[in-house]
Write an enzyme that holds these catalytic residues in place. Structure first.
Site, PDB file in Angstrom:
ATOM      1  CG  ASP A 411      -1.806   1.181   1.333  1.00  0.00           C
ATOM      2  OD1 ASP A 411      -2.655   1.327   0.441  1.00  0.00           O
ATOM      3  OD2 ASP A 411      -1.662   1.972   2.284  1.00  0.00           O
ATOM      4  CD  GLU A 464      -2.424   2.472  -3.369  1.00  0.00           C
ATOM      5  OE1 GLU A 464      -3.406   3.218  -3.522  1.00  0.00           O
ATOM      6  OE2 GLU A 464      -1.773   2.415  -2.324  1.00  0.00           O
TER       7      GLU A 464
END
Length: 732
Positions: A411, A464
């Site tokens: 993330d 990401e």
């Protein structure tokens, strides 16, 4: 010189420090110590009424220990014998060995590797480990707090009294350790830490293997995962299954709100219930993998798991660690891969967490310009510190090795790469070269990917990452970051902006769908329609679509067809596959009742068929990351908002993909194709089975000997309104 009790000045200072819970070296005073006349045994047990000293082997009484200072019990032995205590409390009697009779616990190599940042198995060594030490069963605690003056482990077993179990400091590592005999699995505990400025709020264990169910915040002693895996076949072929040339279609799931027992406002499903319901659902729709929003223990459910504190502990919300392992095993036996979202960028500021863990900025950068995210109200990991680097590396390996997870989606990579991420001028600190790159985080990501590629072959690590950073999915040896895939955030933003335009205006935004093909092969991309696109006022995917109800569903089917036929692997958030109207709400289950209606059933059926094509047509997945797998046929028909391209695999015939992005049917639309003969319609997104109007080509279409688009033959196709066609040539 001695006082009235016979204590020397040094002994009295030690006793005073124990009473004040400030003694930083309890082993220097407590436990057995040789004297010129034998051995003296000391125990500090505040609240004890009486303490008997027993022979460890026979249980023979060796006498009552003398209490000269409240809570301090002493006994002299002329000849030392292994011993244990029988402690009389107001609520009962306890027999136990003495924690302060045991020598150092952690091996020198464990300490060295931890300090170096290269200990791969912290979850099996640090934290609370059930063990047998010198023949005695109990729990070994180990925690890193180098700037603490004193660290104690506390729990129900010692009435949460930090004076009862102060720990031993291992110099110079800053690791504190203690063996608590006869303690077992299920005990709740925390650490009481005396920092330079006083006692801190009780801290959860950074390396706990389990935690209490929120809102409680205690760590839980957990037995090592002893699970009988049945996924050998999957694990042996995983590297092949997850190769770049294989299909990858991911169903992204928030475990707590996919379905709920008892309906919309019921409780979240457990891992066994999810195994019974989620696995067959994902398989039926043809997804190759499920991706779980972070299931690492996190205090605030509204963070969806993206503010975790338990980097080694599955959240207790859905069951035990063993239940989670059984869920992974069931996925693998069914042929379904599992990816976890994992957060090495930042952590929450909850007082029981990692923030200022020993009274100093230990896990985070000290300066707020480096160590605090204003957007998320979180601390930023100081990955330049070897111990923190190793802590997060071990966390990643923990999920991949211990739980057989098939991949990690990392993330917020963009926030890790840049020191000025979401900061104004003057609010960030340059790197040692004066630049904006976070060199420590970059080194960590490269090391992480190299270690996983070497030690967990076949596992995926997905970034990401939303910037133009070059080489995110290029090997580190070639100057890249080493990820297996990068989320294509540019495609996501452009394509959603395009599809939300009224079709009458799409001719003015034609490049939004063509621009992504300029860089589509610069990385190994995943096309993500994730949870972030259906919350915080962004509306659901269906609700983004313009027009009346029919046009909204047609646009949604068109958009999904564009996504599945575009180069790149696929990721779709739960609820999008059947056209949920409302935004995702993490406190309620999806609106499954919508599947009573034909148009929602049609979207779901389309996703199933798109996944079938994606898996069974090599042209739609085999060369996703290579220019050879894609060829434009029509990219400039702005006036009609029509796009057409060819997708090709390493071998065999290509597929023809055509999208009509207006509600105007287009009969006899000519497109040049590379092969003569009959082409069959593999998918028409406007077919009645998808609750469409049934317009456009169905069945078979024969080529005509008319040159078009640089090809010697062409097809005349009836293009459905707001619809897509995928055609394959029949075998010659």
């Amino acid at each position: 010189m001695s006082d009235v009790h016979g204590w020397s000045a040094g002994e009295r200072a030690a006793i005073d420090a124990l009473v004040r819970a400030e003694h930083g070296n309890p082993f220097a005073f407590l436990g057995p110590h040789a004297t010129g006349q034998g051995t003296v045994i000391r125990a500090y047990l505040p609240g004890a009424l009486r303490v008997e000293l027993l022979d460890a082997q026979s249980g023979e009484g060796l006498g009552d220990m003398q209490q000269s200072t409240p809570g301090l019990f002493c006994q002299h032995l002329d000849t030392f014998r292994a011993y244990r205590y029988r402690i009389h409390w107001s609520g009962g009697v306890q027999e136990t060995e003495d924690s302060y009779a045991f020598g150092p616990l952690l091996g020198e190599m464990d300490i060295y590797l931890f300090s170096e940042g290269n200990h791969r198995e912290l979850g099996q060594v640090f934290g609370a480990q059930l063990t047998r030490h010198e023949g005695i069963k109990g729990v070994r605690f180990a925690v890193w707090a180098p700037n603490a003056r004193r660290v104690s482990v506390v729990g129900n077993f010692n009435a949460w009294d930090g004076r009862r179990h102060p720990m031993r400091l291992r110099h110079p590592s800053g690791v504190w350790e203690l063996f608590v005999p006869r303690l077992g699995a299920g005990e709740v505990y925390k650490y009481e830490i005396l920092g330079q400025g006083g006692v801190l709020p009780l801290k959860a264990d950074p390396m706990a293997l389990a935690s209490e169910p929120p809102p409680a915040t205690g760590s839980v002693v957990s037995a090592p995962l002893d699970f009988d895996w049945h996924d050998d076949d999957w694990m042996q072929r995983r590297a092949t299954v997850q190769g770049h040339q294989r299909p990858l279609s991911i169903y992204e799931v928030h475990v707590g709100s996919w379905r709920r027992e008892g309906g919309r406002d019921g409780r979240s499903l457990t891992w066994p219930e999810l195994a019974e319901q989620l696995i067959p659902y994902a398989l039926d729709l043809g997804f190759t993998h499920i991706e779980l929003l972070p299931i690492m223990e996190h205090p605030f459910g509204g963070s969806w798991g993206y503010q975790p504190l338990g980097q080694f502990a599955p959240t207790a919300r859905y069951g035990s660690p063993r239940d989670f392992a059984a869920f992974i095993d069931a996925c693998h036996q069914a042929g379904l891969g599992v990816i976890l979202d994992w957060v090495p960028a930042h952590f929450p500021t909850d007082p029981h967490g990692l923030g200022r863990f020993d009274g100093t900025a230990l896990y985070e950068y000290a300066h707020p310009f480096e160590g605090f995210h204003q957007d998320w109200d979180t601390y930023i990991y100081n990955l330049g510190r070897t111990e923190v680097h190793g802590f997060m590396l071990a966390s990643a390996l923990h999920w991949l090795r211990v739980y057989h997870v098939d991949g990690l989606r990392v993330d917020a990579v963009a926030s890790m790469l840049y020191r000025d991420y979401s900061r104004n001028q003057g609010e960030w600190i340059p790197n040692r070269h004066g630049g904006r790159e976070n060199l420590e985080a970059i080194d960590f990501l490269c090391h992480l990917n190299d270690v996983i590629n070497s030690e967990v072959p076949g596992a995926l690590v997905i970034a990401e990452e939303s910037t133009a950073w070059p080489g995110v999915s290029r090997p580190t040896g070639e100057g890249g970051l080493g990820f297996a895939y990068k989320w294509n955030m540019g495609w996501m933003h452009d394509s959603l902006a395009y599809i939300q335009e009224d079709p009458v205006n799409r001719n003015h935004h034609h490049d939004r769908l063509t621009f992504g093909l300029i860089y589509a092969f610069s990385e190994h991309f995943i096309l993500p329609i994730s949870h972030d696109e259906v919350v915080h006022g962004k509306r659901s995917l269906l609700d983004k679509m313009p027009g009346d109800r029919w046009q909204q569903f047609a646009n949604l089917r068109l958009y999904l067809s564009i996504m599945w036929s575009h180069p790149g692997k696929k990721l779709l958030f739960m609820g999008c596959e059947f056209g949920q109207w409302r935004e995702w709400d993490h406190d309620h289950e999806l609106d499954w009742y919508l599947l009573r209606y034909g148009d929602h059933q049609g979207v779901q059926r389309l996703v199933r068929d798109l996944n079938y094509l994606h898996r069974h047509e090599p042209a739609l997945h085999q060369l996703d990351g290579q220019e050879e797998g894609f060829q434009w046929l029509i990219g400039d028909d702005r006036s009609n908002s029509v796009y057409a391209w060819l997708r090709s695999g390493a071998h065999g015939a290509p597929l023809l993909v055509v999208h009509n992005c207006t509600p105007v049917p287009r009969p006899n639309y000519r497109i040049g194709v590379p092969l003569p003969g009959t082409w069959s319609v593999a998918l028409n997104s406007d077919a009645e089975e998808y609750a469409g109007s049934g317009a456009g080509c169905m069945g078979e279409v024969a080529t005509l000997d008319e040159v078009s688009h640089g090809e010697a033959q062409s097809l005349c196709l009836d293009l459905p309104p707001l619809g897509s066609l995928i055609l394959r040539p029949q075998a010659l």
